[in-house]
Scaffold this active site. Structure first.
Site, short mmCIF file in Angstrom:
data_model
loop_
_atom_site.label_atom_id
_atom_site.label_comp_id
_atom_site.label_asym_id
_atom_site.label_seq_id
_atom_site.Cartn_x
_atom_site.Cartn_y
_atom_site.Cartn_z
N LEU A 37 0.82 -1.20 0.00
CA LEU A 37 0.00 0.00 0.00
C LEU A 37 0.86 1.26 0.00
O LEU A 37 1.91 1.31 0.64
CB LEU A 37 -0.90 0.02 1.23
CG LEU A 37 -1.91 -1.12 1.35
CD1 LEU A 37 -2.59 -1.07 2.72
CD2 LEU A 37 -2.94 -1.05 0.24
N ASP A 94 2.42 -6.20 2.52
CA ASP A 94 2.94 -5.31 3.56
C ASP A 94 3.40 -6.05 4.81
O ASP A 94 3.73 -5.42 5.82
CB ASP A 94 1.88 -4.29 3.94
CG ASP A 94 1.59 -3.30 2.82
OD1 ASP A 94 2.48 -2.50 2.51
OD2 ASP A 94 0.49 -3.34 2.26
N GLU A 103 5.84 -4.21 12.66
CA GLU A 103 5.52 -3.34 13.79
C GLU A 103 4.03 -3.02 13.88
O GLU A 103 3.50 -2.81 14.98
CB GLU A 103 6.30 -2.02 13.66
CG GLU A 103 5.99 -1.03 14.77
CD GLU A 103 6.68 0.30 14.59
OE1 GLU A 103 7.32 0.75 15.55
OE2 GLU A 103 6.58 0.89 13.50
N ASP A 104 3.34 -3.00 12.75
CA ASP A 104 1.94 -2.58 12.75
C ASP A 104 1.00 -3.62 13.33
O ASP A 104 -0.17 -3.31 13.58
CB ASP A 104 1.50 -2.24 11.32
CG ASP A 104 2.15 -0.98 10.80
OD1 ASP A 104 2.35 -0.05 11.60
OD2 ASP A 104 2.48 -0.93 9.61
N ARG A 121 -4.50 -5.79 5.42
CA ARG A 121 -3.39 -6.15 6.30
C ARG A 121 -3.82 -7.00 7.50
O ARG A 121 -2.96 -7.49 8.25
CB ARG A 121 -2.67 -4.88 6.79
CG ARG A 121 -2.08 -4.05 5.65
CD ARG A 121 -1.02 -3.10 6.15
NE ARG A 121 0.06 -3.84 6.82
CZ ARG A 121 1.03 -3.26 7.50
NH1 ARG A 121 1.05 -1.94 7.64
NH2 ARG A 121 1.98 -3.99 8.07
N ARG A 139 -5.11 5.41 9.91
CA ARG A 139 -5.09 3.97 10.17
C ARG A 139 -5.56 3.59 11.58
O ARG A 139 -5.89 2.45 11.83
CB ARG A 139 -3.68 3.42 9.94
CG ARG A 139 -3.19 3.52 8.48
CD ARG A 139 -3.83 2.48 7.59
NE ARG A 139 -3.40 2.59 6.21
CZ ARG A 139 -2.32 1.99 5.71
NH1 ARG A 139 -1.57 1.23 6.48
NH2 ARG A 139 -2.01 2.13 4.44
N HIS A 195 1.70 7.16 9.62
CA HIS A 195 1.63 6.80 11.04
C HIS A 195 2.31 7.87 11.89
O HIS A 195 3.15 8.63 11.39
CB HIS A 195 2.35 5.47 11.30
CG HIS A 195 1.70 4.28 10.70
ND1 HIS A 195 2.37 3.39 9.87
CD2 HIS A 195 0.43 3.81 10.79
CE1 HIS A 195 1.55 2.42 9.50
NE2 HIS A 195 0.37 2.65 10.04
N CYS A 230 9.46 0.27 11.41
CA CYS A 230 8.40 -0.61 10.90
C CYS A 230 8.83 -2.06 10.78
O CYS A 230 7.99 -2.96 10.78
CB CYS A 230 7.94 -0.16 9.52
SG CYS A 230 7.48 1.55 9.33
#
Length: 258
Positions: A19, A62, A67-68, A87, A133, A163, A248
């Protein structure tokens, strides 16, 4: 002893389909990206971190931005519900991994959305970026999970970057660093230091005053060196094309004990 484990996940062969929100799409070289990822992981290991590789998610372009998928506070792992629906399949293997490591596992539930890249921890203060997000319900659920553990949660507006940690991170002494034009409310932070490059606002604390950071921020590296820190520079240019940064690509599990 405190943990020096770090979660990582190797890039998907479909990385180039990842993305892009705030940048124009440019071609990504998956072979070069894999080599850069291996150098990044090598830098963690060289500086004392034990890397724990999460099962690959080859169908998730992704997925390398691990980390997300989870936010840690003390021994509690909050499994996120990413703001981008594509995701959300990334989280299952991360949940399995942190559970095996002995974490207490909580979850963000619908209608909440939360990306780990929106969470910056400085001591017991947890800054949470509310924007594209991460929504209000996600922030509320993070509060419910971490405030009983002693966290102080501060919400920060995010609209100009993907972010919160696309705009700011923090030095070992707690000073928040970021590229001024991208930081919407610097007054929310007790100490803020502007840096000369966008990528200079992204550092990972390796311990002992060492800062893992991108090769695309040489002036910021010089600034940090002048402040007495030791920059550890890695080339992550292929990931930067997808709005990724050094934070990330790993999750540092500092508060696990073995």
């Amino acid at each position: 002893m405190p943990s020096t484990r770090a979660l990582v996940r190797r890039p998907s062969p479909r990385l180039a389909e990842g993305l892009v929100t705030h940048l124009e799409r440019t071609p990504v070289d998956p072979v070069r990206a894999l080599a850069q990822w291996e150098q990044y992981v090598g830098a963690l290991r060289e500086h004392g971190w034990e890397t724990v590789e999460v099962e690959p998610a080859d169908d998730c372009p992704d997925g390398v931005f691990v980390e997300d998928t989870v936010v840690m506070f003390r021994n509690v792992a909050l499994i996120t519900r990413p703001g981008a629906a594509s995701r959300r399949p990334e989280t299952a293997a991360v949940e399995e991994t942190v559970a095996r490591l002995g974490c207490s596992v909580n979850w963000v539930w619908e209608p909440g959305t939360l990306d780990g890249g929106d969470v910056l921890k400085i001591g017991d203060t947890v800054y949470v970026g509310r924007g594209g997000r991460t929504n209000g319900a996600g922030v509320q659920q993070l509060r419910a999970a971490f405030e009983p553990l002693g966290a102080r949660v501060v919400t920060v507006p995010v609209s100009t970057v993907l972010h919160l940690k696309s705009a700011v991170t923090a030095l070992p002494d707690g000073t928040v660093v970021g590229y001024g034009p991208l930081v919407e409310e610097p007054s929310l932070f007790p100490r803020f230091l502007p840096v000369p490059e966008e990528a200079g606002g992204h550092v990972v604390l390796l311990g002992g005053g060492r800062l893992l950071m991108s090769a695309s921020a040489p002036k910021s590296a010089e600034l940090f060196a002048d402040l007495g820190y030791t920059p550890v520079v890695v080339d992550i240019s292929e990931f930067e094309k997808l709005e990724g940064c050094v934070t990330c690509l790993s999750v540092r599990l500092r508060d696990l004990y073995s």
